[in-house]
Design an enzyme around this catalytic site. Structure first.
Site, PDB file in Angstrom:
ATOM      1  N   SER A   1      -9.750  -1.114   7.120  1.00 26.55           N
ATOM      2  CA  SER A   1      -9.172  -0.931   5.785  1.00 26.55           C
ATOM      3  C   SER A   1      -8.438  -2.119   5.197  1.00 26.55           C
ATOM      4  O   SER A   1      -8.080  -2.081   4.026  1.00 26.55           O
ATOM      5  CB  SER A   1      -8.233   0.266   5.781  1.00 26.55           C
ATOM      6  OG  SER A   1      -8.988   1.438   5.681  1.00 26.55           O
TER       7      SER A   1
ATOM      8  N   LYS B   1       0.855  -1.188   0.000  1.00 26.61           N
ATOM      9  CA  LYS B   1       0.000   0.000   0.000  1.00 26.61           C
ATOM     10  C   LYS B   1       0.890   1.237   0.000  1.00 26.61           C
ATOM     11  O   LYS B   1       1.926   1.253   0.693  1.00 26.61           O
ATOM     12  CB  LYS B   1      -0.881  -0.044   1.264  1.00 26.61           C
ATOM     13  CG  LYS B   1      -1.920   1.051   1.384  1.00 26.61           C
ATOM     14  CD  LYS B   1      -2.780   0.832   2.640  1.00 26.61           C
ATOM     15  CE  LYS B   1      -3.899   1.832   2.804  1.00 26.61           C
ATOM     16  NZ  LYS B   1      -4.730   1.565   4.007  1.00 26.61           N
TER      17      LYS B   1
ATOM     18  N   SER C   1      -9.740   1.408   3.033  1.00 23.64           N
ATOM     19  CA  SER C   1      -8.908   2.241   2.191  1.00 23.64           C
ATOM     20  C   SER C   1      -7.853   1.470   1.400  1.00 23.64           C
ATOM     21  O   SER C   1      -7.340   1.981   0.413  1.00 23.64           O
ATOM     22  CB  SER C   1      -8.212   3.304   3.033  1.00 23.64           C
ATOM     23  OG  SER C   1      -7.314   2.723   3.964  1.00 23.64           O
TER      24      SER C   1
HETATM   25  N1  GLN Z   1     -13.158   3.494   6.484  1.00 23.27           N
HETATM   26  C1  GLN Z   1     -12.571   3.950   7.707  1.00 23.27           C
HETATM   27  C2  GLN Z   1     -12.251   5.415   7.594  1.00 23.27           C
HETATM   28  O1  GLN Z   1     -12.623   5.970   6.644  1.00 23.27           O
HETATM   29  C3  GLN Z   1     -11.358   3.137   8.038  1.00 23.27           C
HETATM   30  C4  GLN Z   1     -10.169   3.499   7.243  1.00 23.27           C
HETATM   31  C5  GLN Z   1      -8.973   2.703   7.618  1.00 23.27           C
HETATM   32  O2  GLN Z   1      -9.064   1.656   8.252  1.00 23.27           O
HETATM   33  N2  GLN Z   1      -7.824   3.245   7.266  1.00 23.27           N
HETATM   34  O3  GLN Z   1     -11.650   5.995   8.422  1.00 23.27           O
END
Ligand code: GLN
Length: 487
Positions: free
Chosen positions: A180, A81, A156
């Site tokens: 994420s 990532k 994400s």
């Molecule tokens: N979807 C969650 C957010 O928008 C989690 C994102 C993540 O785990 N980085 O914060």
């Protein structure tokens, strides 16, 4: 040959590499060819460096030829990532703010993968600074779900999940602050593991919310996830939150640990808003474990309904503080239109950050501001303790919890325009981060329309060995991971 190779798990490829049936250069070429063939449509990668990957592969082959192979990851292409630093490679967080940034050092997980001989392959797309659940908040544009290109891969870490599902890497790493890793794994039909907070060093991970962030693997099988976890876990002096604990041989433990286990079904995770096809698939998984002799118990996590609110106070507060460093002075985007120094800060941040990142910085700054700190931030910390306590109470009765990973399957790109609708995607995953627990998403079937479904198993702190064994028992009796998207 090459299309066979790209969908094989690490465990199998490692045997073929050791037997010299294939070389790492061959495998890496296959992955590169696949990426060239499909990534104009999937758009999982922010960037990749073919020459660098092939040089790493050639070095791996040379080691193996000299009898110095370093284990199952030696020669395996693994994608990261684009928030995990690799010395000399771009590190953008899918943000305009870091569009031209090249990392001057390796993250600890990067060093560990290099030491294990992995071929680091490409920089994977994400929601800007890991804020989102669909990879649509990327300055590079959205990634598509390989199972249906009109749909999101989740987020994400959407690039990490999509690249793996599409055969553009053999395993990948993501980060999980509120879901994420697990949610995109569910959307893309692969395994995704969020380790216990503190198990994997975050040195060299671009920080989002430091009390929640963890790095973890995406893999084709639970065994592969165990192999990658074993390579990246462990105490690191450079991350003071990383825990001093012995790292077991997760792969060996997989074979050693057999049930039956006591599994808890949190009733709050099966209510309103759960897609019926997902509910039915998870019910079948529960029935499977029951048939295996596991004891199934309904449990309650009564503070579940406060998870979202708590998360969006704590995560935004921490983000507002972490992202203060992007000031246009030290590194990152610098505005060319500023009139003075103060204006330079304003303009650089206004131009460099996308809308969702700004929304979170504003919210986070607000909840930390004088007069509101006690009402929001401090209160959220107290509720967080209650949420953690819910899980620990449940673990007095059961070994692990079984839930859906996401209330819905992959949705259409552009479908969820309202930020709140997107925040609701995380209701089953964020409690795990607030409580610091390990959680894994395993493929658990497909919807009528062919979209992957994930089941989440939540474990006790630092009990990744049991968690993986429980997941493996299900995986071995099903063949969901033998299906691949047609691209
Ligand atoms: N979807 C969650 C957010 O928008 C989690 C994102 C993540 O785990 N980085 O914060």
């Amino acid at each position: 040959m090459s299309s066979d190779l790209i969908f094989q798990p690490i465990a199998q490829l490692a045997v073929a590499l050791d037997a010299k049936k294939i070389s790492s250069v061959e495998l890496t070429r296959a992955v590169i060819a696949r990426t060239r063939a499909v990534d104009t449509r999937v758009r999982a990668f922010n960037s990749f460096d073919e020459a660098d990957a092939l040089a790493q592969a050639a070095a791996s082959d040379a080691r193996r030829a000299a009898g110095q192979a370093r284990g199952p990851l030696d020669g395996i292409p693994i994608g990261l990532k684009d928030v995990i630093a690799v010395d000399g490679q771009p590190l953008t967080a899918s943000s305009k703010m870091l569009a031209n940034f090249v990392s001057p050092y390796d993250a600890t997980v990067t060093t560990k993968l290099k030491n294990a001989g992995a071929v680091l392959w490409g920089r994977l797309n994400l929601d800007e600074f890991a804020m989102g659940s669909s990879t649509e908040n990327s300055a590079n544009g959205p990634t598509s779900n390989p199972w249906d290109l009109t749909r999101v891969p989740g987020g994400s870490s959407g690039g990490s999940a999509a690249a793996l599902a599409a055969g553009e890497a053999i395993a990948t790493l993501g980060s999980d602050t509120g879901g994420s890793i697990r949610q995109p794994a569910a959307f893309c039909g692969v395994v995704g593991l969020k380790p216990t907070y503190g198990l994997v060093s975050r040195y060299g991970l671009i920080a989002f919310a430091s009390s929640l962030d963890q790095i973890g693997p995406f893999a084709r099988t639970v065994e592969d996830a165990a192999i990658v976890l074993g390579a990246i876990a462990g105490h690191d002096e450079r991350d003071s939150t990383s825990f001093k604990t012995d790292i077991p041989d997760y792969r060996a433990e997989l074979a050693a640990r057999r049930g039956p286990w006591k599994l808890g079904i949190p009733k709050e995770y099966f209510g309103e808003g759960l897609d019926p096809e997902i509910g039915a698939a998870v019910e079948q998984a529960i029935a499977f474990y029951k048939k295996q002799g596991c004891e199934i118990r309904e449990v309650s996590l009564p503070h579940t309904r406060y998870c979202l609110d708590t998360y969006y106070v704590i995560a935004t507060a921490e983000a507002s503080s972490n992202l203060a460093r992007y000031d246009g002075i030290r590194y990152g985007h610098r505005s060319k239109h500023a009139t003075d120094i103060v204006d330079l800060y304003f303009q650089s941040r206004a131009e460099g950050f996308g809308a969702e990142v700004k929304r979170r910085i504003i919210l986070g700054t607000y909840v930390l501001s004088s007069g509101y700190y006690d009402a929001y931030y401090l209160r959220a910390q107290k509720v967080r303790t209650l949420i953690r306590q819910d899980f620990l109470n449940a673990f007095r009765e059961v070994d692990a919890l079984l839930t859906p990973t996401s209330p819905m399957p992959a949705f259409k790109i552009g479908e969820k325009a309202d930020p709140l609708a997107l925040y609701l995607c995380d209701i089953y995953t964020i409690g795990v981060n607030l409580a610091g627990l390990p959680g894994i998403s395993v493929p658990c079937g497909f919807t009528q329309s062919g979209l992957p479904i994930g089941a989440q198993i939540i474990g006790q702190p630092f009990q990744e060995s049991s968690l993986l064994a429980i997941a493996r028992a299900y995986e071995q009796a099903h063949e969901w991971n033998t299906r691949h998207p047609i691209l």
